[in-house]
Design a protein around this motif. Sequence first.
Motif, PDB file in Angstrom:
ATOM      1  N   LYS A  45      17.271  46.901 -18.940  1.00 33.32           N
ATOM      2  CA  LYS A  45      17.572  45.575 -18.403  1.00 33.32           C
ATOM      3  C   LYS A  45      17.905  44.556 -19.492  1.00 33.32           C
ATOM      4  O   LYS A  45      18.598  43.569 -19.231  1.00 33.32           O
ATOM      5  CB  LYS A  45      16.392  45.081 -17.558  1.00 33.32           C
ATOM      6  N   SER A  46      17.429  44.785 -20.709  1.00 34.51           N
ATOM      7  CA  SER A  46      17.653  43.826 -21.793  1.00 34.51           C
ATOM      8  C   SER A  46      19.105  43.797 -22.248  1.00 34.51           C
ATOM      9  O   SER A  46      19.640  42.725 -22.564  1.00 34.51           O
ATOM     10  CB  SER A  46      16.759  44.170 -22.988  1.00 34.51           C
ATOM     11  N   VAL A  47      19.758  44.945 -22.292  1.00 36.18           N
ATOM     12  CA  VAL A  47      21.136  45.002 -22.785  1.00 36.18           C
ATOM     13  C   VAL A  47      22.096  44.233 -21.871  1.00 36.18           C
ATOM     14  O   VAL A  47      22.862  43.387 -22.348  1.00 36.18           O
ATOM     15  CB  VAL A  47      21.591  46.468 -22.984  1.00 36.18           C
ATOM     16  N   PRO A  48      22.085  44.450 -20.559  1.00 38.43           N
ATOM     17  CA  PRO A  48      22.961  43.635 -19.699  1.00 38.43           C
ATOM     18  C   PRO A  48      22.579  42.158 -19.681  1.00 38.43           C
ATOM     19  O   PRO A  48      23.458  41.295 -19.567  1.00 38.43           O
ATOM     20  CB  PRO A  48      22.827  44.271 -18.308  1.00 38.43           C
ATOM     21  N   TRP A  49      21.296  41.843 -19.808  1.00 36.13           N
ATOM     22  CA  TRP A  49      20.896  40.433 -19.868  1.00 36.13           C
ATOM     23  C   TRP A  49      21.468  39.773 -21.126  1.00 36.13           C
ATOM     24  O   TRP A  49      21.954  38.644 -21.074  1.00 36.13           O
ATOM     25  CB  TRP A  49      19.382  40.294 -19.841  1.00 36.13           C
ATOM     26  N   ALA A  50      21.426  40.481 -22.252  1.00 38.52           N
ATOM     27  CA  ALA A  50      21.998  39.951 -23.488  1.00 38.52           C
ATOM     28  C   ALA A  50      23.504  39.720 -23.332  1.00 38.52           C
ATOM     29  O   ALA A  50      24.057  38.766 -23.890  1.00 38.52           O
ATOM     30  CB  ALA A  50      21.726  40.908 -24.648  1.00 38.52           C
ATOM     31  N   PHE A  51      24.176  40.580 -22.562  1.00 40.19           N
ATOM     32  CA  PHE A  51      25.608  40.391 -22.290  1.00 40.19           C
ATOM     33  C   PHE A  51      25.849  39.097 -21.518  1.00 40.19           C
ATOM     34  O   PHE A  51      26.747  38.315 -21.856  1.00 40.19           O
ATOM     35  CB  PHE A  51      26.142  41.583 -21.489  1.00 40.19           C
ATOM     36  N   VAL A  52      25.050  38.845 -20.476  1.00 42.07           N
ATOM     37  CA  VAL A  52      25.214  37.629 -19.678  1.00 42.07           C
ATOM     38  C   VAL A  52      25.038  36.395 -20.553  1.00 42.07           C
ATOM     39  O   VAL A  52      25.846  35.461 -20.517  1.00 42.07           O
ATOM     40  CB  VAL A  52      24.204  37.609 -18.506  1.00 42.07           C
ATOM     41  N   VAL A  53      23.994  36.389 -21.369  1.00 40.84           N
ATOM     42  CA  VAL A  53      23.709  35.245 -22.240  1.00 40.84           C
ATOM     43  C   VAL A  53      24.856  35.009 -23.223  1.00 40.84           C
ATOM     44  O   VAL A  53      25.337  33.885 -23.376  1.00 40.84           O
ATOM     45  CB  VAL A  53      22.386  35.477 -23.008  1.00 40.84           C
ATOM     46  N   SER A  54      25.300  36.066 -23.876  1.00 44.42           N
ATOM     47  CA  SER A  54      26.374  35.937 -24.868  1.00 44.42           C
ATOM     48  C   SER A  54      27.677  35.485 -24.222  1.00 44.42           C
ATOM     49  O   SER A  54      28.368  34.592 -24.732  1.00 44.42           O
ATOM     50  CB  SER A  54      26.576  37.280 -25.578  1.00 44.42           C
ATOM     51  N   ALA A  55      28.033  36.081 -23.092  1.00 42.50           N
ATOM     52  CA  ALA A  55      29.300  35.753 -22.425  1.00 42.50           C
ATOM     53  C   ALA A  55      29.342  34.300 -21.977  1.00 42.50           C
ATOM     54  O   ALA A  55      30.316  33.582 -22.225  1.00 42.50           O
ATOM     55  CB  ALA A  55      29.510  36.683 -21.229  1.00 42.50           C
ATOM     56  N   VAL A  56      28.276  33.845 -21.333  1.00 38.74           N
ATOM     57  CA  VAL A  56      28.248  32.463 -20.827  1.00 38.74           C
ATOM     58  C   VAL A  56      28.199  31.472 -21.976  1.00 38.74           C
ATOM     59  O   VAL A  56      28.865  30.425 -21.949  1.00 38.74           O
ATOM     60  CB  VAL A  56      27.053  32.262 -19.871  1.00 38.74           C
ATOM     61  N   ARG A  57      27.435  31.783 -23.018  1.00 37.82           N
ATOM     62  CA  ARG A  57      27.311  30.865 -24.165  1.00 37.82           C
ATOM     63  C   ARG A  57      28.662  30.628 -24.832  1.00 37.82           C
ATOM     64  O   ARG A  57      29.062  29.487 -25.075  1.00 37.82           O
ATOM     65  CB  ARG A  57      26.312  31.434 -25.173  1.00 37.82           C
ATOM     66  N   PHE A  58      29.385  31.702 -25.129  1.00 39.87           N
ATOM     67  CA  PHE A  58      30.668  31.553 -25.827  1.00 39.87           C
ATOM     68  C   PHE A  58      31.758  31.018 -24.902  1.00 39.87           C
ATOM     69  O   PHE A  58      32.623  30.260 -25.325  1.00 39.87           O
ATOM     70  CB  PHE A  58      31.090  32.886 -26.439  1.00 39.87           C
ATOM     71  N   ALA A  59      31.717  31.417 -23.627  1.00 38.90           N
ATOM     72  CA  ALA A  59      32.741  30.953 -22.687  1.00 38.90           C
ATOM     73  C   ALA A  59      32.628  29.456 -22.434  1.00 38.90           C
ATOM     74  O   ALA A  59      33.645  28.773 -22.233  1.00 38.90           O
ATOM     75  CB  ALA A  59      32.626  31.713 -21.373  1.00 38.90           C
ATOM     76  N   THR A  60      31.411  28.919 -22.446  1.00 35.80           N
ATOM     77  CA  THR A  60      31.208  27.494 -22.177  1.00 35.80           C
ATOM     78  C   THR A  60      32.002  26.627 -23.152  1.00 35.80           C
ATOM     79  O   THR A  60      32.560  25.588 -22.775  1.00 35.80           O
ATOM     80  CB  THR A  60      29.706  27.141 -22.254  1.00 35.80           C
ATOM     81  N   ASN A  61      32.092  27.035 -24.403  1.00 36.80           N
ATOM     82  CA  ASN A  61      32.800  26.257 -25.421  1.00 36.80           C
ATOM     83  C   ASN A  61      34.248  26.698 -25.620  1.00 36.80           C
ATOM     84  O   ASN A  61      34.943  26.156 -26.478  1.00 36.80           O
ATOM     85  CB  ASN A  61      32.070  26.366 -26.769  1.00 36.80           C
ATOM     86  N   SER A  62      34.705  27.675 -24.843  1.00 34.71           N
ATOM     87  CA  SER A  62      36.008  28.286 -25.111  1.00 34.71           C
ATOM     88  C   SER A  62      37.178  27.315 -24.961  1.00 34.71           C
ATOM     89  O   SER A  62      38.128  27.353 -25.763  1.00 34.71           O
ATOM     90  CB  SER A  62      36.218  29.506 -24.205  1.00 34.71           C
ATOM     91  N   LEU A  63      37.160  26.451 -23.972  1.00 34.40           N
ATOM     92  CA  LEU A  63      38.267  25.510 -23.784  1.00 34.40           C
ATOM     93  C   LEU A  63      38.264  24.422 -24.854  1.00 34.40           C
ATOM     94  O   LEU A  63      39.310  24.085 -25.412  1.00 34.40           O
ATOM     95  CB  LEU A  63      38.189  24.871 -22.395  1.00 34.40           C
ATOM     96  N   VAL A  64      37.089  23.892 -25.142  1.00 38.44           N
ATOM     97  CA  VAL A  64      36.977  22.828 -26.148  1.00 38.44           C
ATOM     98  C   VAL A  64      37.341  23.351 -27.533  1.00 38.44           C
ATOM     99  O   VAL A  64      38.014  22.664 -28.318  1.00 38.44           O
ATOM    100  CB  VAL A  64      35.550  22.242 -26.149  1.00 38.44           C
ATOM    101  N   MET A  65      36.926  24.569 -27.845  1.00 40.99           N
ATOM    102  CA  MET A  65      37.194  25.144 -29.171  1.00 40.99           C
ATOM    103  C   MET A  65      38.658  25.541 -29.344  1.00 40.99           C
ATOM    104  O   MET A  65      39.107  25.777 -30.470  1.00 40.99           O
ATOM    105  CB  MET A  65      36.298  26.375 -29.390  1.00 40.99           C
ATOM    106  N   ASN A  66      39.408  25.629 -28.262  1.00 42.39           N
ATOM    107  CA  ASN A  66      40.826  25.985 -28.330  1.00 42.39           C
ATOM    108  C   ASN A  66      41.692  24.810 -27.868  1.00 42.39           C
ATOM    109  O   ASN A  66      42.651  24.983 -27.116  1.00 42.39           O
ATOM    110  CB  ASN A  66      41.101  27.223 -27.472  1.00 42.39           C
ATOM    111  N   LYS A  67      41.353  23.614 -28.355  1.00 44.72           N
ATOM    112  CA  LYS A  67      42.023  22.389 -27.927  1.00 44.72           C
ATOM    113  C   LYS A  67      43.534  22.450 -28.164  1.00 44.72           C
ATOM    114  O   LYS A  67      44.321  22.007 -27.331  1.00 44.72           O
ATOM    115  CB  LYS A  67      41.428  21.199 -28.684  1.00 44.72           C
ATOM    116  N   GLU A  68      43.954  23.027 -29.292  1.00 47.74           N
ATOM    117  CA  GLU A  68      45.383  23.086 -29.611  1.00 47.74           C
ATOM    118  C   GLU A  68      46.152  23.904 -28.581  1.00 47.74           C
ATOM    119  O   GLU A  68      47.259  23.538 -28.174  1.00 47.74           O
ATOM    120  CB  GLU A  68      45.597  23.674 -31.007  1.00 47.74           C
TER     121      GLU A  68
END
Length: 245
Positions: free
Chosen positions: A58-81
């Motif tokens: 259960k830990s491996v898929p949970w780590a995937f959810v955390v990583s995916a949501v964390r990086f995706a949240t900033n994806s639009l702002v970090m790619n402003k150009e």
Amino acid sequence: MLTWRDIKIRYKQSIMGFAWAILMPVLVIGSGLIVMVAFSTISGKPVNKVDVLSIAVKSVPWAFVVSAVRFATNSLVMNKELVTKIYFPREILPYASVLAALFDFLVAESVLAVLLVATRVGASIYLLWVPVLLSLLLLLTSGLAILMACANLFFRDVKYLVEVALTYGIFFTPVFYSASTLGKMGTLLLLNPVGPILESLRDVIILHRSPDFRWLTYSAVWAILGFVISWKIFQKAESSFAESV
């Protein structure tokens, strides 16, 4: 190409490189074992192999959810150009972050598979459920990812709320323990739609039995409706991205 770029940036000038994809789930598993040993000491019940492997599964898929949501949240702002200068379907950016996290997940899953073989967990026909369960997890995570990316573009403090939610979310998700052992509290934990998917993975991989169809249906409804609604919101707000970023 955006996914590959995100993967390279994540590990660029990193001493451990792709080993980080394995280390993060290992840290989660280690934390779970500490919690399990603490409860075992208090209750006097010995820790068994099934409990340890359940945490690992259960830990491996949970780590995937955390990583995916964390990086995706900033994806639009970090790619402003990219957002302001060229037209393209902007949901590609949070999806690229999810796929980059999926790459890490597959690396960690390969190590987990070796662990399961080494501990002689065995195989059963219920393993055919695994692709279905992982697809639901991916759909649920993708919907949350594009919704948080969109919200963070308009309200920059969303990323801080997401960090807090991801940090403490593990205590409201049955990762370190089984919901069935917690009575009514376990039922409350399963209201988190990620929970039934993690419990189902434990059931089909470790316990060799069918998942709970009622709770799995609940998660499937959340995954499908959540993705559709999030995508609709994203599409409606996309015309305002360039001026808000």
